[in-house]
Design an enzyme around this catalytic site. Sequence first.
Site: not given
Length: 286
Positions: A35, A40, A187, A189
């Site tokens: 996700f 990432h 940020m 998921s």
Amino acid sequence: MTTPRLLKTPQEVRWFERDLRRRGQTLALVPTMGFLHEGHLSLMREGRARCDVVAATIFVNPTQFGPREDLSRYPRDLAGDLAKCGAASAAVVYAPEPATVYPDGYQTYVSVEQASLGLCGDRRPGHFRGVATVVAKLLALFRPDVALFGEKDYQQLKVIEALARDLELGVEVVGRPTVREADGLAMSSRNAYLSPDERERARALSKGLFAMAAAAAAGQADVAALVALGTSPLAEANVRLDYLEVRDAATLSPLTALTPGRPARALVAGFLGTTRLIDNLALQVP
Ligand code: PAF
């Protein structure tokens, strides 16, 4: 953009790694639970800047979730993630099934002692044992030159640094700065769980941390005063505080006062409804 090769078994990873070494190439590994967001992808791009080839892993690791945590509802989007990995120049993605990583009879776990104490280690018993176990398995399998992790999970980063050092895995563990939304929210998921109202209130976590960092930079060294400053936006936004602590940035030992030249870290966890979010920021007195 090319679609990365999807690997499903340890044997496929071994073939990939042997082939890469035969060609004399270096490897950066970015372990994730999928996700994917910009945090990432920034790790993958940094991996590509440091090494010839980037591999990402996508595995929602059951051993790092407690019995009452969000394993079954953790967000998943393999097709979307593969496209994002390709755009961020990952050449392969390893996305094994849980039974491949933990087959029947599995019984080997890795515990990192000191770095797992306190903070999330206390609130989520067994969490870092699960993280250390899966990361040790991935590092042993891929044998990367560099492995990259976000500083958003700061205690996790310290656990993995200790793991790589103590087990002499010969990998450089690289921590990279947290990527934030425009309003400061780190940020994650898990931000996908937030209702619009919770999303609005969630910015109180970073607001508190930024207030602490500004006060420290202006000379406030007293940790109790800094914590009071960081807690107030959380109370105003009705965020249920799990912890807000100031620790030594390298050893994670608790601090009562900041010292010039000794980097510190403020670490926070709080609940918006049933969603638990974490964040942290560097503190430094002049
Ligand atoms: O940070 C994560 O996404 C996970 O904890 C990790 C490091 C991939 C291990 O499952």
